[in-house]
Enzyme design. Structure first.
Site, PDB file in Angstrom:
ATOM      1  CB  SER A 154      -1.812   0.237  -2.756  1.00 52.26           C
ATOM      2  OG  SER A 154      -2.442  -1.011  -2.632  1.00 52.26           O
ATOM      3  NE  ARG A 224       5.603  -9.708  -0.381  1.00 50.72           N
ATOM      4  CZ  ARG A 224       5.270  -8.430  -0.344  1.00 50.72           C
ATOM      5  NH1 ARG A 224       4.030  -8.081  -0.064  1.00 50.72           N
ATOM      6  NH2 ARG A 224       6.167  -7.487  -0.570  1.00 50.72           N
ATOM      7  CG  ASP A 318      -3.325  -1.283 -10.469  1.00 47.92           C
ATOM      8  OD1 ASP A 318      -3.599  -2.454 -10.141  1.00 47.92           O
ATOM      9  OD2 ASP A 318      -3.233  -0.346  -9.642  1.00 47.92           O
ATOM     10  CG  HIS A 351      -1.334  -2.592  -7.240  1.00 44.60           C
ATOM     11  ND1 HIS A 351      -2.143  -1.477  -7.280  1.00 44.60           N
ATOM     12  CD2 HIS A 351      -1.067  -2.802  -5.923  1.00 44.60           C
ATOM     13  CE1 HIS A 351      -2.369  -1.043  -6.055  1.00 44.60           C
ATOM     14  NE2 HIS A 351      -1.716  -1.830  -5.216  1.00 44.60           N
ATOM     15  CG  ASP A 352       4.579  -4.091  -7.473  1.00 43.92           C
ATOM     16  OD1 ASP A 352       3.887  -3.804  -6.483  1.00 43.92           O
ATOM     17  OD2 ASP A 352       5.308  -5.101  -7.512  1.00 43.92           O
TER      18      ASP A 352
END
Length: 374
Positions: A154, A224, A318, A351-352
């Protein structure tokens, strides 16, 4: 309890720099600290060092535990350790908390030597270029002239790319994972909404909330929660939560669905651990990074001076840093006849995925790193 292939019990260290650092903005930090951890041993000719660059909310605590009773190890522990893809029997691995961070390195919550008060809103804006410059100073501090590899996912991948541009002779390999050469307008939009949630929190006080003894908790929570939505794919959310209710429908605005409960938990946890001023600066650095900007938006021209070999990895699910963005980097490197390997991993995590112990993904990293000579 420690795994048998864990790096074990680790401890953070602090490097203090008395020399001033001039930032890309023109602002000057008269002195600063960087907090870091290391795993493995630096070999005699200092040729086996690997730098890990963290993403938006990462820290220097990349692997291992501070005590055997710790609930969780470092954030990339599944990747780093004896016999793991980034093998600490071979490599000397360095994790650093970026400048401007809130886990020990000099940042907005640190004391400004000019007035003895927290920097707060007066702490300067930072860029990816500034982070890489300070990381190079840390490498000098550790006696490392050239890195075997720089690895990042990232925003960390952007730092790995910048290393090859700023210090082409100091890095032999760059592993750029789930990243991009710059962020899209949509990504900037997410970042702006997150920043506005923080800035408009009544307890933000223009960034000088330390003096008021408060934290802009509501803004941090929302920032968050928004971030977590973008880190997961729709499939991952569906598999993990779906439309499951906690205790049935109650006709209220409480957290009735498990997804709501998860987001609120993540928001509360983050608000208790992270500094709002750091979050603002991290997201702004993400927005600003664009190595092609000075080359009429021509990435191939921008990457003309790189010398490292590259592994670029993306993940099919992602959507925040899509495979198409990774392929832009690959094309620019191939246009310059640089050595680059590319892998597009089928994964459902979004994305994680770069943080997950996916067998295919780890096999790719292991195969590449096994070929890195030290």
């Amino acid at each position: 309890m420690l795994e048998k292939n864990s790096v074990g019990i680790v401890a953070a260290q602090t490097a203090h720099f008395e020399q001033a650092l001039t930032l890309k903005s023109g602002a000057v930090l008269p002195q600063f600290d960087l907090v870091y951890e290391t795993y493995g041993k630096l070999n005699a000719d200092q040729s086996n060092a690997v730098l890990i660059c963290h993403a938006l909310s990462g820290t220097h605590h990349v692997a291992g535990k501070y005590s055997a009773d710790d609930k969780y190890p470092g954030w990339w522990d599944n990747l780093i350790g004896p016999g793991k893809p980034l093998d600490t029997n071979k490599f000397f691995v360095i994790g650093v908390n970026n400048l401007g961070g809130c886990h020990g390195s000099t940042g907005p919550s640190s004391i400004n030597p000019a007035n003895g008060q927290p920097w707060g809103a007066q702490f300067p804006m930072l860029t990816v270029e500034d982070w890489v410059a300070s990381q190079a100073m840390l490498a000098d501090y550790l006696g490392i002239k050239q890195l075997a590899a720089v690895v990042g996912g990232s925003l960390g991948g952007m730092q790995a790319l910048q290393w090859t541009l700023a210090y082409p002779e100091r890095v032999r390999h760059a592993l750029i994972i789930a990243s991009a050469p710059n962020v899209t307008a949509q990504n900037m939009a997410f970042n702006e909404v997150a920043r506005q949630a923080i800035i408009t929190d009544p307890e933000f006080h223009g960034g000088d909330y330390y003096a008021h003894g408060v934290v802009p908790r509501r803004g941090l929570r929302i920032a968050r929660m928004l971030g977590h939505i973008t880190y997961l794919s729709d499939d991952a959310m569906g598999a993990k939560f779906g439309r499951k209710l906690k205790d049935g429908i109650r006709y209220s605005f409480d957290a009735e669905f498990e997804m709501e409960s998860y987001l609120r938990y993540q928001g509360d946890k983050f608000a208790g651990e992270f500094d709002a001023n750091t979050y603002l600066r991290m997201t702004r650095a993400l927005d600003y990074y664009d190595p092609a900007l000075a080359f009429d938006n021509d990435l191939s021209t921008a990457l003309k001076t790189v010398q490292a070999s590259f592994l670029v990895v993306s993940f099919t699910s992602d959507w925040r840093f899509s495979p198409a963005r990774s392929r832009e980097i690959v094309k620019a490197l191939l246009d310059n006849e640089r050595t680059v390997s590319y892998a597009e991993v089928t994964a459902a995590h979004g994305h994680d995925a770069f943080l997950m112990p996916d067998a295919h993904y780890h096999a790719i990293l292991r195969a590449y790193l096994n070929k890195v000579q030290v």
